[in-house]
Design an enzyme around this catalytic site. Sequence first.
Site, PDB file in Angstrom:
ATOM      1  CB  SER A 143      -0.970  -0.040   1.176  1.00 26.94           C
ATOM      2  OG  SER A 143      -2.050   0.844   0.980  1.00 26.94           O
ATOM      3  CG  MET A 144       2.803   4.990   2.630  1.00 26.34           C
ATOM      4  SD  MET A 144       2.779   5.789   4.263  1.00 26.34           S
ATOM      5  CE  MET A 144       3.545   4.500   5.275  1.00 26.34           C
TER       6      MET A 144
END
Length: 235
Positions: free
Chosen positions: A74-75
Amino acid sequence: MILYCLPFAGGSSNSFRPWASVLPPAVELRAVELPGHGMRLTETLLRRLEDLLPALSEAVAASAEKPFAIFGHSMGALLGYELVLRLEETFRKFPEHVFLSGHGAPTLPEREEPIHQLPKPQFLQKIRQYNGTPHEVLENGELMELMEPILRADFEVCETYQPREIRPMHVPLTVLGGINDPGAPRKDLEAWKDFTTASFNVRMFPGDHFYLLQHRMTLIQAILQDINKHFNLNG
């Protein structure tokens, strides 16, 4: 080999600690701790991806005394992509393999509306929907007072990141995702193909955005299989 793991929004090095007990002896886990998270809680939170890169890339370049791979979720996928570019361009360091998880190609339009500036009730409701924060944490007022600014800063990192163009890496790339993750469907993951000049494949797992918490062993086995295609972990 060293495996550097980059966390998702709100995550810390503890998110990957359970991996250490199941990785083979040939793979050393190095879970990255970002400023303001986990053991670096007293440090200032950074709110732009470009601000995270200088110290992180220098630390990885200096500590990668063995062949290494990178995993980011994700991030951490966005951070991993930019980290690899910086390692290649600035330090001439090339991972053996890169694993980017839970995020579509960065030049695609975002499927979710920005949330980092939402009022507290709406923000926390969105966090619940992501299904990555334990229920007992969400229901603990003191813990959420600690976690909310971290989550907001991390979502700001993701939501303000704007890659200017497709800049390909020059390393093998595997992109991974959950079959039931509406924010990162397979076609968005496949769009990462243009971001490497080397081999590319997509792996899908049962589960939602946080499939990696639900299917840890299956994920680790897939990572090891892909590394073994071109790097012998058995010596």
